[in-house]
Design a protein around this motif. Structure first.
Motif, mmCIF file in Angstrom:
data_model
loop_
_atom_site.group_PDB
_atom_site.id
_atom_site.type_symbol
_atom_site.label_atom_id
_atom_site.label_comp_id
_atom_site.label_asym_id
_atom_site.label_seq_id
_atom_site.Cartn_x
_atom_site.Cartn_y
_atom_site.Cartn_z
ATOM 1 N N VAL A 20 -6.031 4.939 -4.236
ATOM 2 C CA VAL A 20 -5.667 5.099 -5.652
ATOM 3 C C VAL A 20 -5.112 3.778 -6.174
ATOM 4 N N SER A 21 -5.919 3.095 -6.990
ATOM 5 C CA SER A 21 -5.490 1.771 -7.433
ATOM 6 C C SER A 21 -5.867 1.557 -8.892
ATOM 7 N N GLY A 22 -5.741 0.308 -9.335
ATOM 8 C CA GLY A 22 -6.101 -0.008 -10.719
ATOM 9 C C GLY A 22 -7.600 0.010 -10.927
ATOM 10 N N GLY A 23 -8.369 -0.095 -9.859
ATOM 11 C CA GLY A 23 -9.826 -0.159 -9.990
ATOM 12 C C GLY A 23 -10.560 0.967 -9.286
ATOM 13 N N ILE B 282 -7.500 5.881 -11.599
ATOM 14 C CA ILE B 282 -6.209 6.509 -11.914
ATOM 15 C C ILE B 282 -5.182 5.479 -12.397
ATOM 16 N N GLY B 283 -5.132 4.313 -11.737
ATOM 17 C CA GLY B 283 -4.141 3.296 -12.121
ATOM 18 C C GLY B 283 -4.418 2.777 -13.520
ATOM 19 N N ASP B 284 -5.695 2.637 -13.840
ATOM 20 C CA ASP B 284 -6.088 2.183 -15.171
ATOM 21 C C ASP B 284 -5.579 3.171 -16.218
ATOM 22 N N LEU C 236 -3.088 5.422 -15.867
ATOM 23 C CA LEU C 236 -1.615 5.396 -15.919
ATOM 24 C C LEU C 236 -1.157 4.223 -16.791
ATOM 25 N N ASP C 237 -1.826 3.080 -16.625
ATOM 26 C CA ASP C 237 -1.451 1.891 -17.403
ATOM 27 C C ASP C 237 -1.703 2.114 -18.894
ATOM 28 N N LYS C 238 -2.849 2.731 -19.224
ATOM 29 C CA LYS C 238 -3.183 2.967 -20.642
ATOM 30 C C LYS C 238 -2.146 3.896 -21.284
ATOM 31 N N SER D 289 4.664 -5.842 -16.102
ATOM 32 C CA SER D 289 3.371 -6.306 -15.593
ATOM 33 C C SER D 289 2.712 -5.262 -14.695
ATOM 34 N N MET D 290 3.458 -4.285 -14.190
ATOM 35 C CA MET D 290 2.893 -3.211 -13.366
ATOM 36 C C MET D 290 3.294 -1.903 -14.045
ATOM 37 N N LEU D 291 2.466 -1.472 -15.013
ATOM 38 C CA LEU D 291 2.910 -0.401 -15.918
ATOM 39 C C LEU D 291 3.104 0.948 -15.224
ATOM 40 N N GLY D 292 2.243 1.249 -14.229
ATOM 41 C CA GLY D 292 2.390 2.509 -13.504
ATOM 42 C C GLY D 292 3.746 2.572 -12.810
ATOM 43 N N LYS D 293 4.139 1.447 -12.262
ATOM 44 C CA LYS D 293 5.428 1.378 -11.574
ATOM 45 C C LYS D 293 6.578 1.502 -12.580
ATOM 46 N N MET E 253 6.434 3.058 -15.344
ATOM 47 C CA MET E 253 6.459 4.451 -15.806
ATOM 48 C C MET E 253 7.205 5.315 -14.785
ATOM 49 N N GLU E 254 6.984 5.053 -13.502
ATOM 50 C CA GLU E 254 7.698 5.827 -12.477
ATOM 51 C C GLU E 254 9.212 5.625 -12.620
ATOM 52 N N VAL E 255 9.621 4.376 -12.795
ATOM 53 C CA VAL E 255 11.054 4.078 -12.931
ATOM 54 C C VAL E 255 11.602 4.796 -14.170
ATOM 55 N N GLY F 167 -3.309 1.963 -1.826
ATOM 56 C CA GLY F 167 -3.616 1.410 -3.148
ATOM 57 C C GLY F 167 -2.341 1.427 -3.977
ATOM 58 N N GLY F 168 -2.330 0.655 -5.054
ATOM 59 C CA GLY F 168 -1.097 0.463 -5.826
ATOM 60 C C GLY F 168 -0.408 1.755 -6.229
ATOM 61 N N VAL F 169 -1.171 2.763 -6.659
ATOM 62 C CA VAL F 169 -0.572 4.001 -7.165
ATOM 63 C C VAL F 169 0.113 4.783 -6.033
ATOM 64 N N ALA F 170 -0.323 4.540 -4.791
ATOM 65 C CA ALA F 170 0.253 5.261 -3.643
ATOM 66 C C ALA F 170 1.717 4.899 -3.421
ATOM 67 N N SER F 171 2.200 3.856 -4.072
ATOM 68 C CA SER F 171 3.620 3.526 -3.895
ATOM 69 C C SER F 171 4.505 4.476 -4.704
ATOM 70 N N ASN F 172 3.901 5.324 -5.527
ATOM 71 C CA ASN F 172 4.677 6.245 -6.359
ATOM 72 C C ASN F 172 5.222 7.406 -5.514
ATOM 73 N N LEU F 173 6.549 7.526 -5.496
ATOM 74 C CA LEU F 173 7.163 8.534 -4.618
ATOM 75 C C LEU F 173 6.955 9.956 -5.141
ATOM 76 N N THR G 71 0.206 -2.196 -3.060
ATOM 77 C CA THR G 71 -0.521 -2.998 -4.053
ATOM 78 C C THR G 71 -1.305 -4.089 -3.318
ATOM 79 N N ASP G 72 -2.172 -4.787 -4.061
ATOM 80 C CA ASP G 72 -3.036 -5.785 -3.430
ATOM 81 C C ASP G 72 -2.208 -6.832 -2.680
ATOM 82 N N ASN G 73 -2.645 -7.147 -1.489
ATOM 83 C CA ASN G 73 -1.905 -8.102 -0.670
ATOM 84 C C ASN G 73 -2.849 -8.694 0.371
HETATM 85 P P1 AMP Z 1 -3.885 -2.226 -7.049
HETATM 86 O O1 AMP Z 1 -5.126 -2.192 -7.907
HETATM 87 O O2 AMP Z 1 -4.043 -1.574 -5.724
HETATM 88 O O3 AMP Z 1 -3.212 -3.567 -6.979
HETATM 89 O O4 AMP Z 1 -2.825 -1.332 -7.829
HETATM 90 C C1 AMP Z 1 -2.419 -1.621 -9.157
HETATM 91 C C2 AMP Z 1 -2.313 -0.319 -9.922
HETATM 92 O O5 AMP Z 1 -1.303 0.506 -9.307
HETATM 93 C C3 AMP Z 1 -1.888 -0.526 -11.379
HETATM 94 O O6 AMP Z 1 -2.636 0.335 -12.191
HETATM 95 C C4 AMP Z 1 -0.417 -0.128 -11.356
HETATM 96 O O7 AMP Z 1 0.052 0.331 -12.600
HETATM 97 C C5 AMP Z 1 -0.415 0.970 -10.318
HETATM 98 N N1 AMP Z 1 0.896 1.169 -9.709
HETATM 99 C C6 AMP Z 1 1.632 0.284 -9.015
HETATM 100 N N2 AMP Z 1 2.805 0.810 -8.641
HETATM 101 C C7 AMP Z 1 2.787 2.080 -9.092
HETATM 102 C C8 AMP Z 1 3.727 3.163 -9.034
HETATM 103 N N3 AMP Z 1 4.893 3.041 -8.413
HETATM 104 N N4 AMP Z 1 3.380 4.317 -9.627
HETATM 105 C C9 AMP Z 1 2.192 4.469 -10.251
HETATM 106 N N5 AMP Z 1 1.283 3.486 -10.355
HETATM 107 C C10 AMP Z 1 1.591 2.312 -9.787
#
Ligand code: AMP
Ligand code: ZN
Length: 393
Positions: free
Chosen positions: A155-158, A182-184, A186-188, A198-202, A204-206, A315-321, A347-349
């Motif tokens: 589950v990521s931005g792409g 899904i990340g796209d 959440l960001d929208k 810069s990381m809108l999904g994150k 939003m979680e906060v 993927g980035g969204v998976a960091s959401n608790l 997130t990407d690394n």
């Molecule tokens: P990635 O494409 O794997 O780098 O992930 C980036 C995507 O993950 C972006 O859409 C972020 O908004 C989303 N993201 C990062 N952290 C979180 C979070 N804690 N909760 C929800 N979405 C997140």
């Protein structure tokens, strides 16, 4: 197609070695140095990241992202190796695809140049393979890592997909998104609600988890949909769809707040709406994941065994608790062992690219220096792609 034994491969598993890893598929420039002792868990020597600030642009501009990588990656590599006194790593692993072609090319071509200069092998890594094998990096005496076959929810931005991995080389997509990731989405939605960063999904979680005292006064009827549920065929479709959420959010805004934009509502109302949006998006993800798992078990794609099946969410969204909690509860009917990489590595690394590179390299694989980076590269076609060298297959 795999080209066989076109060059003599060194035998890495016989000795300890260093991997330089470069990830540049999107807008984060990341570089890692990993040490692989013989028959021991891998050690991350250091990971460095240089993020592009997209806050003012309101999204990623491909040319800016490419220039960001071209500016930062080379000095990042030089400084990293100098700090650790490494003159010549043993292999270079770099993201070959999928991703934004300008960004990919910047990192991948740097990797090729370094391989030529040092006369070391290149491993061109699939970005999603990196995400799904990340939990296997964190080995240790008390740490059970996912064993093949395992299932990953990416589950990521792409991307949004559920993948069954029979080995590092063999992957089957059990469910995919029919529109955007899904990340796209959440960001929208976060942007629509006036959330910044810069990381809108994150962010939003906060925001959703911040304690506010004032009442929100959002009507109960302000609800978000669960897509692909409204017709018989769709209910049974193991696929994700996120495009409808932003439309539903805008329609509800019109209906309940008229000319007042969501971002101008009081903070408590914005928070409550953000909570409902996040919950609905995660609920859709969990519902369809449960469906796809049931179907894969029924069809025998996933074998029914007494042992729990390893389930990775990455993927980035998976960091959401909140998402982790929801998946644990909504998938509790399945016999799963859940694995979530530490949020920093969701997130990407470059660590994930380095580790995926090690898994591929230890299976005897490397990449020809003429192989191109690719914006598109289905994970199911990991090996059915030109440019592999294999010492074993
Ligand atoms: P990635 O494409 O794997 O780098 O992930 C980036 C995507 O993950 C972006 O859409 C972020 O908004 C989303 N993201 C990062 N952290 C979180 C979070 N804690 N909760 C929800 N979405 C997140
Ligand atoms: Zn990613």
């Amino acid at each position: 197609m795999i080209r066989r034994k076109l060059r003599t491969l060194r035998a890495p598993a016989q000795r300890l070695y260093h991997v330089l890893a470069i990830e540049s598929s999107c807008d984060d420039a990341t570089v890692a140095l990993i040490y692989r002792p013989k028959n021991q868990p891998p050690v991350l020597v250091e990971h460095v990241k240089e993020s592009l600030d997209n806050t003012t642009a309101g999204g990623i501009i491909p040319l800016d992202a490419r220039n960001h990588h071209q500016k930062h990656l080379a000095p990042m590599v030089k400084d990293l190796l100098t700090r650790h006194g490494i003159k010549r790593p043993d292999i270079v692993a770099a993201t070959r695809g999928p991703g934004m072609i300008g960004s990919l090319s910047a990192g991948y071509n740097l990797a090729k140049g370094l391989c030529v200069a040092w006369d070391v092998p290149l491993v061109g890594v699939h970005h999603m393979l990196g995400h799904l094998v990340t939990p296997r990096f964190f080995q240790g005496p008390d740490q059970a890592v996912p064993q093949y076959p395992f299932v990953s929810l990416l589950v990521s931005g792409g991307h949004t997909m559920l993948v069954l991995s029979k080995s590092a080389l063999e992957h089957k997509v059990l469910a995919n998104t029919v529109d955007i990731a899904i990340g796209d989405m959440l960001d929208k939605c976060a942007r629509e609600l006036g959330i910044t960063g810069s990381m809108l999904g994150k962010e939003m979680e906060v925001f959703v988890n911040t304690k506010l005292e004032s009442p929100h006064n959002v009507p109960d009827e302000f609800v978000m949909p669960n897509p692909l549920q409204n017709k018989g065929g769709r209910v049974n479709l193991a696929a994700y769809s996120f495009a409808a959420f932003i439309t539903a959010l805008r329609i509800a805004q019109q209906q309940y707040y008229g000319s007042t934009q969501l971002k101008n509502l009081p903070e408590a109302a914005r928070q409550e709406i953000a909570r409902r949006v996040q919950h609905a998006i995660f609920n859709h993800l969990a519902t369809k994941t449960a469906l796809a798992l049931s179907q894969a078990l029924e069809s025998g794609l996933i074998a029914r065994t007494e042992n729990p099946l390893d389930f990775v969410c990455a993927g980035g969204v998976a960091s959401n608790l909140n998402l982790r909690d929801m998946l644990r509860s909504q998938l509790s009917g399945f016999n799963l062992t859940h694995h979530y990489p530490p949020p920093k590595w969701c997130t990407d690394n470059a660590l994930m690219i380095g580790w995926a590179g090690i898994e591929l390299w230890e299976l005897g694989l490397s990449t020809d220096l003429s192989a191109l980076p690719s914006a598109k590269w289905p994970i199911e076609d990991l090996m059915n792609f030109p440019g592999w060298h294999s010492s074993t297959l």
